[in-house]
Design a protein around this motif. Sequence first.
Motif, PDB file in Angstrom:
ATOM      1  N   MET A  48      -3.384  -2.282   2.585  1.00 53.82           N
ATOM      2  CA  MET A  48      -4.262  -1.579   3.519  1.00 53.82           C
ATOM      3  C   MET A  48      -5.437  -0.964   2.774  1.00 53.82           C
ATOM      4  O   MET A  48      -6.568  -0.999   3.260  1.00 53.82           O
ATOM      5  N   ALA A  49      -5.204  -0.434   1.577  1.00 55.61           N
ATOM      6  CA  ALA A  49      -6.298   0.132   0.785  1.00 55.61           C
ATOM      7  C   ALA A  49      -7.314  -0.949   0.437  1.00 55.61           C
ATOM      8  O   ALA A  49      -8.528  -0.720   0.491  1.00 55.61           O
ATOM      9  N   SER A  50      -6.835  -2.136   0.110  1.00 54.76           N
ATOM     10  CA  SER A  50      -7.734  -3.247  -0.181  1.00 54.76           C
ATOM     11  C   SER A  50      -8.540  -3.632   1.058  1.00 54.76           C
ATOM     12  O   SER A  50      -9.744  -3.889   0.982  1.00 54.76           O
ATOM     13  N   ALA A  51      -7.892  -3.664   2.221  1.00 57.29           N
ATOM     14  CA  ALA A  51      -8.594  -3.988   3.474  1.00 57.29           C
ATOM     15  C   ALA A  51      -9.636  -2.922   3.800  1.00 57.29           C
ATOM     16  O   ALA A  51     -10.738  -3.249   4.255  1.00 57.29           O
ATOM     17  N   LEU A  52      -9.306  -1.660   3.560  1.00 59.63           N
ATOM     18  CA  LEU A  52     -10.264  -0.579   3.824  1.00 59.63           C
ATOM     19  C   LEU A  52     -11.481  -0.698   2.919  1.00 59.63           C
ATOM     20  O   LEU A  52     -12.611  -0.462   3.360  1.00 59.63           O
ATOM     21  N   ARG A  53     -11.265  -1.058   1.641  1.00 66.66           N
ATOM     22  CA  ARG A  53     -12.401  -1.230   0.739  1.00 66.66           C
ATOM     23  C   ARG A  53     -13.283  -2.388   1.192  1.00 66.66           C
ATOM     24  O   ARG A  53     -14.498  -2.336   1.102  1.00 66.66           O
ATOM     25  N   GLN A  54     -12.662  -3.449   1.686  1.00 67.19           N
ATOM     26  CA  GLN A  54     -13.408  -4.634   2.081  1.00 67.19           C
ATOM     27  C   GLN A  54     -14.103  -4.466   3.436  1.00 67.19           C
ATOM     28  O   GLN A  54     -15.250  -4.865   3.602  1.00 67.19           O
ATOM     29  N   TRP A  55     -13.413  -3.868   4.407  1.00 67.12           N
ATOM     30  CA  TRP A  55     -13.919  -3.829   5.779  1.00 67.12           C
ATOM     31  C   TRP A  55     -14.387  -2.458   6.233  1.00 67.12           C
ATOM     32  O   TRP A  55     -14.983  -2.344   7.313  1.00 67.12           O
ATOM     33  N   GLY A  56     -14.110  -1.402   5.485  1.00 67.70           N
ATOM     34  CA  GLY A  56     -14.541  -0.067   5.862  1.00 67.70           C
ATOM     35  C   GLY A  56     -13.459   0.698   6.600  1.00 67.70           C
ATOM     36  O   GLY A  56     -12.413   0.160   6.938  1.00 67.70           O
ATOM     37  N   PRO A  57     -13.703   1.979   6.865  1.00 70.83           N
ATOM     38  CA  PRO A  57     -12.680   2.859   7.429  1.00 70.83           C
ATOM     39  C   PRO A  57     -12.317   2.565   8.882  1.00 70.83           C
ATOM     40  O   PRO A  57     -11.347   3.100   9.390  1.00 70.83           O
ATOM     41  N   LYS A  58     -13.066   1.734   9.567  1.00 67.91           N
ATOM     42  CA  LYS A  58     -12.767   1.466  10.975  1.00 67.91           C
ATOM     43  C   LYS A  58     -11.814   0.297  11.168  1.00 67.91           C
ATOM     44  O   LYS A  58     -11.527  -0.091  12.301  1.00 67.91           O
ATOM     45  N   VAL A  59     -11.296  -0.296  10.070  1.00 66.71           N
ATOM     46  CA  VAL A  59     -10.360  -1.408  10.199  1.00 66.71           C
ATOM     47  C   VAL A  59      -9.071  -0.900  10.862  1.00 66.71           C
ATOM     48  O   VAL A  59      -8.580   0.164  10.542  1.00 66.71           O
ATOM     49  N   ARG A  60      -8.596  -1.652  11.837  1.00 69.45           N
ATOM     50  CA  ARG A  60      -7.381  -1.285  12.570  1.00 69.45           C
ATOM     51  C   ARG A  60      -6.597  -2.553  12.864  1.00 69.45           C
ATOM     52  O   ARG A  60      -7.151  -3.634  12.973  1.00 69.45           O
ATOM     53  N   HIS A  61      -5.297  -2.383  13.041  1.00 72.53           N
ATOM     54  CA  HIS A  61      -4.449  -3.486  13.455  1.00 72.53           C
ATOM     55  C   HIS A  61      -4.425  -3.504  14.974  1.00 72.53           C
ATOM     56  O   HIS A  61      -4.170  -2.489  15.611  1.00 72.53           O
TER      57      HIS A  61
END
Length: 66
Positions: A48-61
């Motif tokens: 999830m930390a990697s996804a947040l770095r890549q896509w920003g804080p608005k990434v959600r499942h």
Amino acid sequence: MTTPVPPISEPDPSALNCPGDQVGPCATCQRKTQKYGRGGGPLCQWCMASALRQWGPKVRHTSTRP
């Protein structure tokens, strides 16, 4: 500085604090994590930390289940 990622054989800390029936594999690395129930998600904290770095804080499942 980020903390080192432990080996895949080590479960996500969330898996240690939830009932066993809510534990499942991370969608990315297959590490045991809290995947089901309240507070669960498809990714362990490191993925999830990697996804947040890549896509920003608005990434959600978003569930696509009917």
